[in-house]
Design an enzyme around this catalytic site. Sequence first.
Site, PDB file in Angstrom:
ATOM      1  N   CYS A  87       0.823  -1.227   0.000  1.00  0.00           N
ATOM      2  CA  CYS A  87       0.000   0.000   0.000  1.00  0.00           C
ATOM      3  C   CYS A  87       0.851   1.268   0.000  1.00  0.00           C
ATOM      4  O   CYS A  87       0.402   2.322  -0.421  1.00  0.00           O
ATOM      5  CB  CYS A  87      -0.935  -0.006   1.200  1.00  0.00           C
ATOM      6  N   HIS A 231      -4.048   6.612   1.486  1.00  0.00           N
ATOM      7  CA  HIS A 231      -4.283   5.310   0.866  1.00  0.00           C
ATOM      8  C   HIS A 231      -5.680   4.848   1.277  1.00  0.00           C
ATOM      9  O   HIS A 231      -6.030   4.890   2.463  1.00  0.00           O
ATOM     10  CB  HIS A 231      -3.215   4.321   1.324  1.00  0.00           C
ATOM     11  N   ASN A 261     -10.162  -1.133  -1.934  1.00  0.00           N
ATOM     12  CA  ASN A 261      -8.738  -0.961  -1.641  1.00  0.00           C
ATOM     13  C   ASN A 261      -7.935  -1.509  -2.825  1.00  0.00           C
ATOM     14  O   ASN A 261      -7.972  -2.702  -3.102  1.00  0.00           O
ATOM     15  CB  ASN A 261      -8.399  -1.732  -0.351  1.00  0.00           C
TER      16      ASN A 261
HETATM   17  C1  LIG Z   1     -11.459  -6.185   8.098  1.00  0.00           C
HETATM   18  C2  LIG Z   1     -12.299  -5.362   9.055  1.00  0.00           C
HETATM   19  C3  LIG Z   1     -13.307  -4.543   8.261  1.00  0.00           C
HETATM   20  C4  LIG Z   1     -13.053  -6.309   9.981  1.00  0.00           C
HETATM   21  O1  LIG Z   1     -13.828  -5.588  10.890  1.00  0.00           O
HETATM   22  P1  LIG Z   1     -13.848  -5.981  12.435  1.00  0.00           P
HETATM   23  O2  LIG Z   1     -14.869  -5.142  13.069  1.00  0.00           O
HETATM   24  O3  LIG Z   1     -12.454  -5.900  12.923  1.00  0.00           O
HETATM   25  O4  LIG Z   1     -14.391  -7.440  12.374  1.00  0.00           O
HETATM   26  P2  LIG Z   1     -13.722  -8.783  12.934  1.00  0.00           P
HETATM   27  O5  LIG Z   1     -12.551  -9.145  12.078  1.00  0.00           O
HETATM   28  O6  LIG Z   1     -13.507  -8.636  14.389  1.00  0.00           O
HETATM   29  O7  LIG Z   1     -14.876  -9.750  12.648  1.00  0.00           O
HETATM   30  C5  LIG Z   1     -16.147  -9.605  13.271  1.00  0.00           C
HETATM   31  C6  LIG Z   1     -17.026 -10.712  12.746  1.00  0.00           C
HETATM   32  O8  LIG Z   1     -17.370 -10.436  11.380  1.00  0.00           O
HETATM   33  C7  LIG Z   1     -17.086 -11.584  10.581  1.00  0.00           C
HETATM   34  N1  LIG Z   1     -16.724 -11.156   9.234  1.00  0.00           N
HETATM   35  C8  LIG Z   1     -15.503 -10.929   8.710  1.00  0.00           C
HETATM   36  N2  LIG Z   1     -15.614 -10.559   7.430  1.00  0.00           N
HETATM   37  C9  LIG Z   1     -16.923 -10.537   7.141  1.00  0.00           C
HETATM   38  C10 LIG Z   1     -17.655 -10.222   5.977  1.00  0.00           C
HETATM   39  N3  LIG Z   1     -17.078  -9.842   4.828  1.00  0.00           N
HETATM   40  N4  LIG Z   1     -18.998 -10.296   6.039  1.00  0.00           N
HETATM   41  C11 LIG Z   1     -19.623 -10.643   7.166  1.00  0.00           C
HETATM   42  N5  LIG Z   1     -18.981 -10.976   8.304  1.00  0.00           N
HETATM   43  C12 LIG Z   1     -17.634 -10.901   8.286  1.00  0.00           C
HETATM   44  C13 LIG Z   1     -15.974 -12.286  11.288  1.00  0.00           C
HETATM   45  O9  LIG Z   1     -15.944 -13.642  10.925  1.00  0.00           O
HETATM   46  C14 LIG Z   1     -16.352 -12.084  12.747  1.00  0.00           C
HETATM   47  O10 LIG Z   1     -17.331 -13.023  13.090  1.00  0.00           O
HETATM   48  P3  LIG Z   1     -17.342 -13.672  14.562  1.00  0.00           P
HETATM   49  O11 LIG Z   1     -17.535 -12.514  15.496  1.00  0.00           O
HETATM   50  O12 LIG Z   1     -18.488 -14.599  14.482  1.00  0.00           O
HETATM   51  O13 LIG Z   1     -16.009 -14.332  14.700  1.00  0.00           O
HETATM   52  C15 LIG Z   1     -11.445  -4.406   9.931  1.00  0.00           C
HETATM   53  O14 LIG Z   1     -10.707  -5.132  10.870  1.00  0.00           O
HETATM   54  C16 LIG Z   1     -10.521  -3.576   9.112  1.00  0.00           C
HETATM   55  O15 LIG Z   1     -10.960  -2.785   8.303  1.00  0.00           O
HETATM   56  N6  LIG Z   1      -9.197  -3.700   9.312  1.00  0.00           N
HETATM   57  C17 LIG Z   1      -8.243  -3.030   8.523  1.00  0.00           C
HETATM   58  C18 LIG Z   1      -8.076  -3.781   7.269  1.00  0.00           C
HETATM   59  C19 LIG Z   1      -7.329  -3.038   6.212  1.00  0.00           C
HETATM   60  O16 LIG Z   1      -7.490  -1.858   6.053  1.00  0.00           O
HETATM   61  N7  LIG Z   1      -6.517  -3.769   5.467  1.00  0.00           N
HETATM   62  C20 LIG Z   1      -5.787  -3.249   4.404  1.00  0.00           C
HETATM   63  C21 LIG Z   1      -4.669  -2.441   4.911  1.00  0.00           C
HETATM   64  S1  LIG Z   1      -3.806  -1.811   3.592  1.00  0.00           S
END
Ligand SMILES: CC(C)(COP(=O)(O)OP(=O)(O)OC[C@H]1O[C@@H](n2cnc3c(N)ncnc32)[C@H](O)[C@@H]1OP(=O)(O)O)[C@@H](O)C(=O)NCCC(=O)NCCS
Length: 304
Positions: A87, A231, A261
Amino acid sequence: MDTSDQWIRERTGIRERRYVKPGEGTSELGAEASRRALEAAKLGPEDIDHIILATLSPDFTFPGSAVIVQDMLGARNVGALDVRNQCSGFLYGLGIADAFIRTGQYRHILLVGAEVHSTGLDLTTRGRDVAVLFGDGAGAVVLGPAEDGRGIRSVHTHSQGKYVKKLWLEAPSSRCHPRITEEMIREGRHLAEMEGRAVFKHAVVRFPQVIREALTANEVDLDDVDLLILHQANLRIVEAVASSLGVPLERFFNNIERVGNTTAASIPIALDEAVREDRVRAGDRLVMAAFGSGFTWASALVEW
Ligand SMILES: CC(C)(COP(=O)(O)OP(=O)(O)OC[C@H]1O[C@@H](n2cnc3c(N)ncnc32)[C@H](O)[C@@H]1OP(=O)(O)O)[C@@H](O)C(=O)NCCC(=O)NCCS
């Protein structure tokens, strides 16, 4: 996959993302963005003295995609360098291009960010946390010496390799012989793996830090910055950074809603849209910043 539009929108701000046509690779997207950048710069491929292409999804393990873009454009046999900083790749590339131009080694450098994620996503429920975030795309700029004191004021880059496994793609790997096996594929080790919460936590600290670093280096006040382009990882990250800096969200350019992204392509796509929408004008002060896999993070301050 078991997901919902609402889940994705609430957590990421993403509504749409673009995927390539079958058979299309990173270099095709990069070449198309490069043609548009050359057109905007009123230059031809023969005017390019060096090519830098940032991507985490090269067409092949080797050679890099910059050489393929060189050929597709019909550019001269100039140096063509791939940058592998995910990124932050575009800003790392910007730092290299800036240094090359300042030394006088090259006059015009084509800098491209291009990614094809779609062919590497697991579109089943297993891969939903990663798959919903990423889209394909490319953006490009042509850089040259600024004669009137404007241009790139500074670029700042960082890394923290102890977090490699927080966001990575393990296989194929030169640590394994063969580099990929059926077992590795069954285990999904050929798919990107991310600890979303850890990435989020680090991103919301590193973005403000590296933005402030660029401001301090140039003795510029945040109030004197016209536009910030971060980004496009997640709209929630941009919102958290805006609130941490005390800057209204309107001063950030965001397009993640439509493109998702796109990793190294994210900043140049946003920059291109911002310029075409007249959000960046001559004389404006612009700050760009990135954070991602590595971890790597970076910023740049530009007088447009
Ligand atoms: C990925 C992201 C959106 C997940 O959100 P979160 O609130 O942290 O969610 P979690 O990972 O804790 O997951 C919560 C629940 O949603 C579920 N889940 C994950 N992806 C899912 C999706 N696409 N649809 C539905 N449910 C989903 C998980 O399995 C989890 O279920 P559980 O509670 O039964 O275990 C968030 O962590 C994020 O944006 N992180 C940064 C990622 C990023 O920017 N990456 C690129 C960097 S360059």
